[in-house]
Each structure stands twice: as structure tokens, then as C-alpha cells.
Scaffold this motif. Sequence first.
Motif, PDB file in Angstrom:
ATOM      1  N   PHE A  79      12.591  37.726  79.302  1.00 22.25           N
ATOM      2  CA  PHE A  79      11.548  38.770  79.345  1.00 22.25           C
ATOM      3  C   PHE A  79      10.201  38.411  80.193  1.00 22.25           C
ATOM      4  N   SER A  80      10.032  37.318  80.402  1.00 22.38           N
ATOM      5  CA  SER A  80       9.671  37.534  82.033  1.00 22.38           C
ATOM      6  C   SER A  80       9.192  39.122  83.116  1.00 22.38           C
ATOM      7  N   MET A  81      10.974  39.521  82.623  1.00 23.19           N
ATOM      8  CA  MET A  81      10.509  40.471  83.445  1.00 23.19           C
ATOM      9  C   MET A  81      10.196  42.142  82.910  1.00 23.19           C
ATOM     10  N   ILE A  82       9.427  41.726  82.019  1.00 26.73           N
ATOM     11  CA  ILE A  82       8.508  43.180  81.713  1.00 26.73           C
ATOM     12  C   ILE A  82       8.383  44.158  82.226  1.00 26.73           C
ATOM     13  N   GLU A  83       7.038  43.328  83.335  1.00 27.79           N
ATOM     14  CA  GLU A  83       6.404  43.456  83.858  1.00 27.79           C
ATOM     15  C   GLU A  83       6.853  44.651  85.027  1.00 27.79           C
ATOM     16  N   GLY A  93       4.393  54.802  78.354  1.00 31.97           N
ATOM     17  CA  GLY A  93       3.655  55.212  77.496  1.00 31.97           C
ATOM     18  C   GLY A  93       2.998  53.612  76.403  1.00 31.97           C
ATOM     19  N   GLY A  94       4.288  52.512  77.217  1.00 34.88           N
ATOM     20  CA  GLY A  94       3.698  51.546  76.153  1.00 34.88           C
ATOM     21  C   GLY A  94       4.363  51.219  74.776  1.00 34.88           C
ATOM     22  N   PHE A  95       4.392  50.285  74.362  1.00 41.96           N
ATOM     23  CA  PHE A  95       4.466  50.190  72.996  1.00 41.96           C
ATOM     24  C   PHE A  95       3.693  50.126  71.760  1.00 41.96           C
ATOM     25  N   ASP A  96       3.898  49.962  70.715  1.00 38.57           N
ATOM     26  CA  ASP A  96       3.467  50.064  68.894  1.00 38.57           C
ATOM     27  C   ASP A  96       3.483  48.000  68.690  1.00 38.57           C
ATOM     28  N   ASP A 228      -0.315  43.722  78.371  1.00 40.31           N
ATOM     29  CA  ASP A 228      -0.709  44.964  78.615  1.00 40.31           C
ATOM     30  C   ASP A 228       0.029  46.214  78.448  1.00 40.31           C
ATOM     31  N   LEU A 229       1.898  45.680  78.267  1.00 42.89           N
ATOM     32  CA  LEU A 229       2.465  47.297  77.659  1.00 42.89           C
ATOM     33  C   LEU A 229       1.995  47.525  76.213  1.00 42.89           C
ATOM     34  N   LEU A 230       1.264  46.685  75.620  1.00 45.50           N
ATOM     35  CA  LEU A 230       0.965  47.447  74.095  1.00 45.50           C
ATOM     36  C   LEU A 230      -0.069  48.649  74.163  1.00 45.50           C
ATOM     37  N   ARG A 231       0.158  49.782  73.342  1.00 47.25           N
ATOM     38  CA  ARG A 231      -0.884  50.285  73.316  1.00 47.25           C
ATOM     39  C   ARG A 231      -2.103  50.039  72.337  1.00 47.25           C
ATOM     40  N   PRO A 232      -3.383  50.616  72.488  1.00 49.07           N
ATOM     41  CA  PRO A 232      -4.574  50.622  71.984  1.00 49.07           C
ATOM     42  C   PRO A 232      -4.602  50.072  70.233  1.00 49.07           C
ATOM     43  N   ARG A 303       2.882  34.130  65.284  1.00 53.98           N
ATOM     44  CA  ARG A 303       1.939  34.129  65.504  1.00 53.98           C
ATOM     45  C   ARG A 303       1.613  35.811  65.346  1.00 53.98           C
ATOM     46  N   VAL A 304      -0.033  36.267  64.996  1.00 51.49           N
ATOM     47  CA  VAL A 304       0.513  38.259  65.813  1.00 51.49           C
ATOM     48  C   VAL A 304      -0.508  37.781  66.596  1.00 51.49           C
ATOM     49  N   ALA A 305      -0.388  39.216  67.104  1.00 50.00           N
ATOM     50  CA  ALA A 305      -2.055  40.106  67.935  1.00 50.00           C
ATOM     51  C   ALA A 305      -2.099  41.539  67.679  1.00 50.00           C
ATOM     52  N   GLN A 306      -3.342  41.823  67.665  1.00 49.69           N
ATOM     53  CA  GLN A 306      -3.471  42.841  68.595  1.00 49.69           C
ATOM     54  C   GLN A 306      -4.042  43.706  69.122  1.00 49.69           C
ATOM     55  N   ARG A 307      -3.691  44.387  69.874  1.00 44.15           N
ATOM     56  CA  ARG A 307      -4.905  45.246  71.426  1.00 44.15           C
ATOM     57  C   ARG A 307      -5.846  45.999  71.398  1.00 44.15           C
ATOM     58  N   LEU A 308      -6.380  45.841  71.893  1.00 47.04           N
ATOM     59  CA  LEU A 308      -7.926  46.689  71.096  1.00 47.04           C
ATOM     60  C   LEU A 308      -8.076  47.281  72.813  1.00 47.04           C
ATOM     61  N   GLY A 309      -9.148  48.002  72.705  1.00 44.58           N
ATOM     62  CA  GLY A 309      -9.534  49.168  73.753  1.00 44.58           C
ATOM     63  C   GLY A 309      -8.385  49.105  74.443  1.00 44.58           C
ATOM     64  N   ASP A 310      -8.631  49.741  75.187  1.00 46.07           N
ATOM     65  CA  ASP A 310      -7.946  50.891  76.589  1.00 46.07           C
ATOM     66  C   ASP A 310      -6.978  49.720  77.145  1.00 46.07           C
ATOM     67  N   PRO A 311      -4.946  50.417  77.522  1.00 46.77           N
ATOM     68  CA  PRO A 311      -4.646  49.586  77.527  1.00 46.77           C
ATOM     69  C   PRO A 311      -4.906  49.676  79.470  1.00 46.77           C
ATOM     70  N   SER A 312      -4.332  47.996  79.850  1.00 46.28           N
ATOM     71  CA  SER A 312      -4.585  48.214  81.647  1.00 46.28           C
ATOM     72  C   SER A 312      -3.612  48.496  82.450  1.00 46.28           C
TER      73      SER A 312
END
Length: 312
Positions: A79-83, A93-96, A228-232, A303-312
Motif C-alpha cells: 500500500f505504500s505504492m499507491i502514489e 480523479g482521486g477517491f471519496d 493526497d489521493l483523497l478528494r475534498p 481512526r478517521v480523518a476527512q480531507r480539507l480544501g483542494d487536493p494537492s
Amino acid sequence: MTGGHAPVLLAETLEALAVRPEGRYLDATFGRGGHSAEILARLAPNGRLVAMDCDDQAIEVATRCFGEDPRMTIVKGRFSMIERYREEAPWQGGFDGILFDLGVSSPQLDDAARGFSFRREGPLDMRMDRHAHPSAAEWLNGAPEAEIAQVLRDFGEERYARRIARAVVAARAATPLATTTEFAALVAREIPRREPGQDPATRSFQAVRIRINDELGELTRALPAARDLLRPGGRLAVISFHSLEDRIVKQFFVHESRGDAYPSRLPVPQAWLAPRLRVLGRARRAGAAERVANPRSRSAVLRVAQRLGDPS
């Protein structure tokens, strides 16, 4: 559930990911597909799921159970290869939502030939990807004593690490270690005080497995790539099973929720900090019923976190 394997914290994970029918999701540790199956069940025909695993057996299960589903893409890799897949079609287009279910799976533990379990005799292997090297036996039979002691201490929090490392070096001088039961018996002989309810080999097997699979390094590299793969608005959910993993996840989430670091005395506007994630609630653990039905869930932390702002 596939292959008789019960996914841990299933209801909590699905709630955390907030799966939308038309959404795009990544299960970065497919395992035996318990989480993937439930995500797919919630997707519409235009929804998408990428399932990833480095274990050939997991890929075989994914292909057999879901290979004909046009909504699903199956990828073999750590899973470290996802980049590196970011620009490929299923990833663009990233992921939700992205899920990591860390550690060794129950099917891996139950298969003596994989060498993960001190309760079953098998080759001293412990590789999640059996094409990788070294195996546990190769490493234990070749590593310097000081390195073995450090791994047992740092990754297993084993208080008798030096004694065990010394015993490994002495034993392999006569006959190389080859089986799980050999290593477990060696460890047991070197531990004078035992923890109630825990096999004396538990910490050493955990430590060697983490070293062989570079589990903490994999996690450290994968978390920023997943962010970085997460959509806002997309969510990152991580299930860990011991404090070393959970500490990395917690610290990453805290750091990303605070934003960029500046010298403490520098008057920096809040807007400059640019936090990238928002932590969603506290860590979640299995309820009493799940802990009874699935003992593996007792140590699980979500643990859960949500992406903020625009994806990098």
C-alpha cells in the motif's frame, strides 16, 4: 465476509467512510474482502472500488469473488505504492474514501505454511508478499545480534530482547533456525517472567514480522500518499492492531489537522497554516459483542480523518 474471515469493525468502518452509491473508494488492504464486499454492496453501477493487496492469496480471492464486477479494479502491490498509480485510469480523479486494515490477517495466521503463528509449526517465513526477501528465517540466521535485539525491543517492546538475540546467535551457530516452533521455544526459554494470558513468543513474533514486512515504514510512506489521493471531503479510515501503528496514525492525523509548522514565536495567520485533514471523532473500538465473536477485534483501533480544501 469471504473465505470465512470476519472483517473487524465492519459497521464502524462503513459509517466512517460514509459510502455514497456513485463514490470512488480504495481498499488498500483487501485481505479476504470483507470490507470490500460491503463497500461494493453500497455502490451503484457508476461507483468504483480499487482493491489492493501484496499477498498473492488475497489477490486470488479478489479475482475469484469480484473479478467479473465492472465496478472493481484489483491491484497487487504494497500500500505504500499507491502514489505511483496516481496517474493510471482507475486512480485518476482521486477517491471519496480510502481504507487501511493493518497487520496480519486471520487467514494468514491460520495458515501454518505462512509462518506467522507461534502456535502452529511451519516454515519461519512471515512474508506478506512471498516474493519479497528476506524471510524471517533468512533474517534471523544472518542479522547481527545487536540488530536482532534492537528489532525485538523497538518493534515488540520485548524487555528480554538482548537475551533472546544472544540465544538466537548461539543457536544458529549450531543449526540455522527453520521453523516457527523452534523460534517460539527458544524465546520461551529466555523469558523468566511471563505475562498472564500471553504466550512468551507473542512480542518476538510481532517484532520480527514487522521488520520482515517493513510494516511501520510502509504505513509512514502510505499515509501522505493516501491524503493526497483523497478528494475534498473524502475520508481516510485506518484500523490498527498495536500501539506502534496507532501512534503513527494518530500523530499523522494530528499533524495534518494543525497544518504547516512555523516557529512558535512567529505570528502566523491561521489561514497560512493550511491544515489538510480534519479528525472525525475519537478512536473507535469494537463493542462487547464483536470482541466475544471475534477475539482479534479486541486490540483493533479505528481512526478517521476527512480531507480539507483542494487536493494537492
